[in-house]
Every structure is written in C-alpha cells, then in structure tokens.
Design an enzyme around this catalytic site. Structure first.
Site, PDB file in Angstrom:
ATOM      1  N   PHE A  77      29.717 -37.065  -9.309  1.00 30.73           N
ATOM      2  CA  PHE A  77      28.528 -36.225  -9.296  1.00 30.73           C
ATOM      3  C   PHE A  77      28.701 -34.875  -9.981  1.00 30.73           C
ATOM      4  O   PHE A  77      27.713 -34.189 -10.220  1.00 30.73           O
ATOM      5  CB  PHE A  77      28.083 -35.993  -7.845  1.00 30.73           C
ATOM      6  CG  PHE A  77      27.972 -37.261  -7.041  1.00 30.73           C
ATOM      7  CD1 PHE A  77      26.911 -38.144  -7.243  1.00 30.73           C
ATOM      8  CD2 PHE A  77      28.943 -37.597  -6.114  1.00 30.73           C
ATOM      9  CE1 PHE A  77      26.819 -39.321  -6.521  1.00 30.73           C
ATOM     10  CE2 PHE A  77      28.856 -38.779  -5.380  1.00 30.73           C
ATOM     11  CZ  PHE A  77      27.789 -39.642  -5.586  1.00 30.73           C
ATOM     12  N   GLY A 108      38.230 -34.222  -0.957  1.00 29.32           N
ATOM     13  CA  GLY A 108      37.038 -34.951  -1.357  1.00 29.32           C
ATOM     14  C   GLY A 108      37.230 -35.528  -2.746  1.00 29.32           C
ATOM     15  O   GLY A 108      37.025 -34.850  -3.755  1.00 29.32           O
ATOM     16  N   SER A 133      36.574 -35.617 -10.652  1.00 31.02           N
ATOM     17  CA  SER A 133      37.189 -34.296 -10.790  1.00 31.02           C
ATOM     18  C   SER A 133      38.714 -34.385 -10.808  1.00 31.02           C
ATOM     19  O   SER A 133      39.383 -33.512 -11.384  1.00 31.02           O
ATOM     20  CB  SER A 133      36.729 -33.371  -9.658  1.00 31.02           C
ATOM     21  OG  SER A 133      37.026 -33.919  -8.397  1.00 31.02           O
ATOM     22  N   GLY A 181      33.726 -42.558   2.240  1.00 28.53           N
ATOM     23  CA  GLY A 181      32.475 -41.917   1.850  1.00 28.53           C
ATOM     24  C   GLY A 181      32.039 -40.854   2.836  1.00 28.53           C
ATOM     25  O   GLY A 181      32.229 -40.995   4.045  1.00 28.53           O
ATOM     26  N   ASP A 198      35.665 -29.984  -1.548  1.00 26.07           N
ATOM     27  CA  ASP A 198      34.495 -30.756  -1.986  1.00 26.07           C
ATOM     28  C   ASP A 198      34.355 -32.003  -1.122  1.00 26.07           C
ATOM     29  O   ASP A 198      34.123 -33.105  -1.625  1.00 26.07           O
ATOM     30  CB  ASP A 198      34.651 -31.127  -3.469  1.00 26.07           C
ATOM     31  CG  ASP A 198      33.370 -31.701  -4.065  1.00 26.07           C
ATOM     32  OD1 ASP A 198      32.284 -31.403  -3.531  1.00 26.07           O
ATOM     33  OD2 ASP A 198      33.461 -32.436  -5.064  1.00 26.07           O
ATOM     34  N   HIS A 235      29.726 -32.378   3.889  1.00 26.62           N
ATOM     35  CA  HIS A 235      28.831 -31.240   3.772  1.00 26.62           C
ATOM     36  C   HIS A 235      28.194 -30.821   5.095  1.00 26.62           C
ATOM     37  O   HIS A 235      27.206 -30.090   5.104  1.00 26.62           O
ATOM     38  CB  HIS A 235      27.733 -31.546   2.747  1.00 26.62           C
ATOM     39  CG  HIS A 235      28.230 -31.535   1.340  1.00 26.62           C
ATOM     40  ND1 HIS A 235      29.320 -32.260   0.946  1.00 26.62           N
ATOM     41  CD2 HIS A 235      27.791 -30.885   0.229  1.00 26.62           C
ATOM     42  CE1 HIS A 235      29.527 -32.075  -0.353  1.00 26.62           C
ATOM     43  NE2 HIS A 235      28.614 -31.227  -0.802  1.00 26.62           N
ATOM     44  N   HIS A 260      32.820 -26.199  -3.698  1.00 27.45           N
ATOM     45  CA  HIS A 260      31.760 -26.855  -4.464  1.00 27.45           C
ATOM     46  C   HIS A 260      30.504 -27.013  -3.624  1.00 27.45           C
ATOM     47  O   HIS A 260      30.555 -27.021  -2.397  1.00 27.45           O
ATOM     48  CB  HIS A 260      32.242 -28.230  -4.943  1.00 27.45           C
ATOM     49  CG  HIS A 260      31.389 -28.812  -6.024  1.00 27.45           C
ATOM     50  ND1 HIS A 260      31.114 -30.164  -6.115  1.00 27.45           N
ATOM     51  CD2 HIS A 260      30.744 -28.231  -7.074  1.00 27.45           C
ATOM     52  CE1 HIS A 260      30.348 -30.375  -7.170  1.00 27.45           C
ATOM     53  NE2 HIS A 260      30.103 -29.221  -7.765  1.00 27.45           N
ATOM     54  N   ASP A 261      29.380 -27.147  -4.298  1.00 26.66           N
ATOM     55  CA  ASP A 261      28.076 -27.362  -3.668  1.00 26.66           C
ATOM     56  C   ASP A 261      27.684 -26.200  -2.762  1.00 26.66           C
ATOM     57  O   ASP A 261      27.250 -26.394  -1.627  1.00 26.66           O
ATOM     58  CB  ASP A 261      28.048 -28.684  -2.893  1.00 26.66           C
ATOM     59  CG  ASP A 261      28.194 -29.892  -3.808  1.00 26.66           C
ATOM     60  OD1 ASP A 261      27.669 -29.840  -4.938  1.00 26.66           O
ATOM     61  OD2 ASP A 261      28.839 -30.872  -3.414  1.00 26.66           O
TER      62      ASP A 261
END
Length: 221
Positions: free
Chosen positions: A20, A47, A53, A76, A142, A145, A170-171
């Site tokens: 992503f 992650g 990445s 996941g 990462d 979340h 990230h995010d």
C-alpha cells in the site's frame, strides 16, 4: 545534500510488490534508511505484509553492511481481514482459511534478490519486543492501526532506537475523520514528540521521520 535514491531495479521491485505504500513515501523511507544505516545498527520495521517496504529497507541495509529486520505475525492487521476494504483474497491460506502473507513476502524478497539481507521475525510485535535487547539504528512502525497495537509497537520498539537513530511512523492522519486508518498512529507520533526523546526531522504525506535526540521515553503508565 541530495537524499539517497534507490536504483531503478529496486524501485521497480518495490512498485511491483503487493502493498500500500505510495512511491513518494517509499523514497522518503529509503533515504531515511540509508542515513540510519550509517550508524551500523540493524534497521527494523513493524508490519511487513508482503514485503513492499522491506525491499527498500533491505537494499539500504545491504549498502550499509547491516541487516534489515521485519516483525509481523503475517495473519494480517484488522483492516486487511475479509470484509474490509484492504482485504486481498490472494493472501488467504486455502487450507486453513486464514490470511498468511509470509509466502508472498518470501517471494517478494526472492524476486528482488534480497533474501540474504533480511531476517524475518514471525510473531506478534509485543512478544518479540519483550526479549529484544539490542540497539537499532532505525525503527519503522507500520503495524496495526488500533490504539492497542500502535501503542504496543511504540512502547516495545522506540526505546531501542539508538541515539541519532530514526523512528518512522506511517499512516499519521491528524484529521479525526480518519479515526480507523490513522488516528492511532497520529497519537503515537504526538507521544513520541512529547516524550522529549525524539525530534521531528521531516514529514512526507502520512510518513513522519523523527530522530532520537534525548533519553526519556515514558513507558506504560
């Protein structure tokens, strides 16, 4: 000084891999990993998913003569499960019916010629962090979340960032409308700044780059 950039074949492998992260953030990640690699400590990401990445971290680690480490249970995260927008049916193990991104991750590294530069730590982040006791030049958060997972990743791994090393998150989405996708990483980012241990270096879309400049990182309290 111009930021380090990956060779065309590495960037092509990154773009071809399942995942992503946008190219712009990937380039920022790579530049930070190259810089951190000069400290001589491993580069770690929390992650992994299918290794998109990881290609960039592994190439930076190879250039620095260090190792890239990845932490993931490969089942996941919440938003990648069946019924959610980020679910990919190809990642489901047909025999047991659960996600398993480890085979795709290994294929990603093999195709990029980077298997020898990565150590995959397969398990849950807090369990692995609990026995980790070596300094890291770079930690890229990462993973999950939710507040539970993002906080555990920060508390488990940020203390191991060496002085002068980099912490990437990230995010990071400050807007409350992004509660599910980016508010927990945003809160971790704020906590890192408030700790006095980290100073922000740069921001690239949802990627934040911080440097370890102080001693204090407040644990669970």
């Amino acid at each position: 000084m111009t930021a380090a950039a990956p060779k065309p074949e590495i960037l092509a492998a990154f773009e071809a891999a399942k995942g992503f992260m946008p190219v712009g953030e990937g380039l920022a990640l790579y530049a930070a990993a190259v810089e951190a690699g000069r400290l001589g400590f491993p580069l770690l990401e929390v992650g992994t998913y299918c290794g998109r990445s990881t290609i960039l971290l592994a190439d930076a680690a190879r250039a620095a003569g260090v190792t890239a480490l990845t932490v993931d249970h490969h089942r996941g995260s919440e938003e990648q499960q069946p019924g959610w927008d980020y679910h990919d049916p190809e990642t489901v193990d047909p025999e047991i019916g659960l996600m398993d991104t480890l085979p795709a991750f290994r294929r990603t590294l093999y195709r990029a010629g980077l298997e020898d530069h990565v150590v995959a730590l397969v398990g849950r982040s807090p369990q692995i962090a609990a026995f980790w006791n070596s300094p890291l030049g770079f930690v890229f958060i990462d993973g999950g979340h939710t507040d539970e997972h993002a906080t555990a990743d920060y508390e488990g791994w940020a203390p191991h960032v060496a002085q002068g090393g980099l912490l990437l998150i990230h995010d990071v989405f400050p807007d409350p409308k992004d509660e599910f996708t980016g508010q927990a990483p945003y809160r971790v980012y704020l906590r890192a700044l408030e700790s006095g241990a980290f100073t922000e270096v740069s921001a690239h879309d949802s990627l934040r780059v911080l440097r370890r400049t102080g001693a204090g990182i407040r644990g669970r309290g």
